[in-house]
Scaffold this active site. Structure first.
Site, mmCIF file in Angstrom:
data_model
loop_
_atom_site.group_PDB
_atom_site.id
_atom_site.type_symbol
_atom_site.label_atom_id
_atom_site.label_comp_id
_atom_site.label_asym_id
_atom_site.label_seq_id
_atom_site.Cartn_x
_atom_site.Cartn_y
_atom_site.Cartn_z
ATOM 1 N N GLU A 223 6.383 6.234 -3.427
ATOM 2 C CA GLU A 223 4.950 5.991 -2.813
ATOM 3 C C GLU A 223 4.422 4.785 -2.882
ATOM 4 O O GLU A 223 3.644 4.408 -2.148
ATOM 5 C CB GLU A 223 3.919 7.159 -3.554
ATOM 6 C CG GLU A 223 3.787 8.416 -3.203
ATOM 7 C CD GLU A 223 2.714 9.179 -3.331
ATOM 8 O OE1 GLU A 223 2.317 9.918 -2.756
ATOM 9 O OE2 GLU A 223 2.074 8.872 -4.546
ATOM 10 N N THR B 224 0.806 -1.200 0.017
ATOM 11 C CA THR B 224 -0.038 0.012 -0.017
ATOM 12 C C THR B 224 0.807 1.240 -0.104
ATOM 13 O O THR B 224 1.927 1.077 0.600
ATOM 14 C CB THR B 224 -0.934 -0.105 1.302
ATOM 15 O OG1 THR B 224 -0.102 -0.272 2.467
ATOM 16 C CG2 THR B 224 -1.990 -1.049 1.008
ATOM 17 N N ASP B 225 0.319 2.331 -0.555
ATOM 18 C CA ASP B 225 1.026 3.452 -0.661
ATOM 19 C C ASP B 225 1.222 4.335 0.611
ATOM 20 O O ASP B 225 0.666 3.941 1.511
ATOM 21 C CB ASP B 225 0.104 4.645 -1.581
ATOM 22 C CG ASP B 225 0.529 4.450 -2.977
ATOM 23 O OD1 ASP B 225 1.512 3.870 -3.531
ATOM 24 O OD2 ASP B 225 -0.605 5.050 -3.857
ATOM 25 N N LYS B 226 1.891 5.267 0.590
ATOM 26 C CA LYS B 226 2.314 6.424 1.624
ATOM 27 C C LYS B 226 0.593 6.999 2.262
ATOM 28 O O LYS B 226 -0.137 7.390 1.363
ATOM 29 C CB LYS B 226 2.990 7.437 1.271
ATOM 30 C CG LYS B 226 3.066 8.608 2.285
ATOM 31 C CD LYS B 226 3.756 9.872 1.566
ATOM 32 C CE LYS B 226 3.858 11.096 2.449
ATOM 33 N NZ LYS B 226 4.438 12.136 2.080
#
Length: 397
Positions: A387, A112-114
């Site tokens: 990210e 998952t992204d930031k």
């Protein structure tokens, strides 16, 4: 009755695992260790066999630079940094396994992204099956990261490769869909039925297999891996929290590329607000480079990962359990209410991430030429490289 169940689930969340005297996942009765661990816990860890398991994780992603650990870099804190530390401190893995995650065969299902949260992340790894394992791991985790479940899996199980599909949700204030020429007050705006129907009509266009090269910075139009299969995508009925109306978009797909979901949602928002024509969706699947805006990461949540093929083959073999989490659904719901939704709502109120992003839509050129887009892409690529990925696919790890 419902309140009682909710309170009980909340108590389990804060305590981290099952209460004293309850059977644990390895079939043993829980046992209190003298001195809170110490030599006796270390001795038990050495004797405990290592087994391949999966952990069901929930976390609020605010303040973290995504899920995946960045070995050798302490500058960007990730969810896995806290998880690995808890695994070592609880005695589930030796310290050198924390330094080299390949030694415990660690694999996350989705990177998952930031800032992105999860209610149903799955990681696979080999651990020592110590007594009270969930409670001990959770005791070394912050309250906004919880291990909600554990299951034994086959020795060769890999949570990323065995995953058939991922389901994400995206929570956003409904004023997002107001037309650009409409004077909107955040707290008084309410989404009408016609606009919701239009949003769902546009989201349904994504269903099926399409070339999503314009929805990521990683792929070219002729790259076969840019083709992705979307099973469903829709926006649910709106609801009010903290005087602001919100709605949740759900999307289920086999896999997702970096920023793909946020761009899919961003483009629909641009169309509904009147910045782009509906035809841009179909145009984006062609070879032409199209300017697709990326919605904020704040509202994105990994809801669930699916292992249907694995469950059919091993779920009823008498040795393994199907990777379904019906018994944990209540704990998942309580965690979302306590940590994920309040974080999204409060951050939106304080930082106005969606409103600020909406103000940037006017600078996008939805009729840009390929040459212009290539120049813009070069300038923006460096800022997005840190990210991670919305979901997981062949390119996310």
């Amino acid at each position: 009755m419902a309140e009682g169940l909710r309170a009980a689930a909340a108590k389990r969340l804060s305590g981290g695992g099952e209460g004293p005297g309850r059977p644990e996942e390895n079939g043993r009765q829980s046992k209190r260790l003298k001195g809170g661990g110490g030599e006796e816990e270390e001795e038990q860890g050495k004797k405990s066999p290592k087994r391949k398991i999966v952990l069901l994780m929930a976390y609020s992603g605010k303040g973290y630079h995504g899920m995946q650990r960045n070995m050798g870099s302490s500058q960007f804190k990730t969810i896995e940094d806290d998880l690995v530390s808890a695994l070592v401190q609880s005695g589930c893995i030796p310290e050198n396994h924390g330094e080299n995650m390949k030694k415990m065969s660690f694999q996350r299902c989705a990177r998952t992204d930031k800032g992105v949260s999860a209610a149903g992340q799955i990681v696979s790894l080999k651990v020592r099956l110590i007594d009270d394992i969930l409670e001990k791991i959770n005791n070394h985790l912050p309250s906004h990261i919880r291990i909600l479940g554990l299951k034994r899996v086959t020795g060769g199980f890999n949570s990323k490769n065995k995953c058939d599909a991922r389901t994400y949700s995206y929570m956003l204030p409904t004023f997002t869909f107001a037309h650009k020429d409409e004077d909107v007050q955040e707290e008084t705006y309410r989404l009408n039925k016609e606009t919701l129907e239009r949003v769902n009509k546009l989201l349904a266009c994504y269903k099926g297999t399409h070339n999503f090269h314009n929805f990521t910075s990683q792929k070219g139009p002729k790259d076969p891996s840019a083709k992705r299969y979307i099973m469903e995508m829709y926006c649910g009925e709106p609801f009010v929290r903290e005087n602001i109306e919100f709605a949740v978009i759900k999307v289920k797909g086999q896999s997702f590329m970096m920023h793909q979901i946020r761009k899919m949602i961003g483009l629909v928002i641009a169309i509904v607000k009147g910045y782009a024509a509906e035809s841009i969706i179909e145009r984006s699947w062609g070879e032409e480079k199209v300017d697709v805006p990326k919605a904020p990461g704040l509202g994105l949540v990994l809801e669930r990962v699916h292992f249907e093929k694995y469950n059919r083959r091993f779920g009823n073999d008498g040795l393994h359990e199907p990777l379904e989490w019906t018994e944990e659904e209540e704990k998942i719901a309580v965690f979302k209410e306590q940590y994920i939704y309040p974080t999204i709502i409060n951050t939106e109120r304080e930082e106005k991430s969606m409103m600020n992003w909406l103000n940037t839509l006017s600078i996008h050129d939805f009729n840009s030429s390929a040459a212009e887009m290539q120049a813009n892409n070069k300038n923006s690529k460096n800022s997005s490289d840190l990210e991670g990925s919305d979901g997981c696919g062949d390119d996310s790890d």
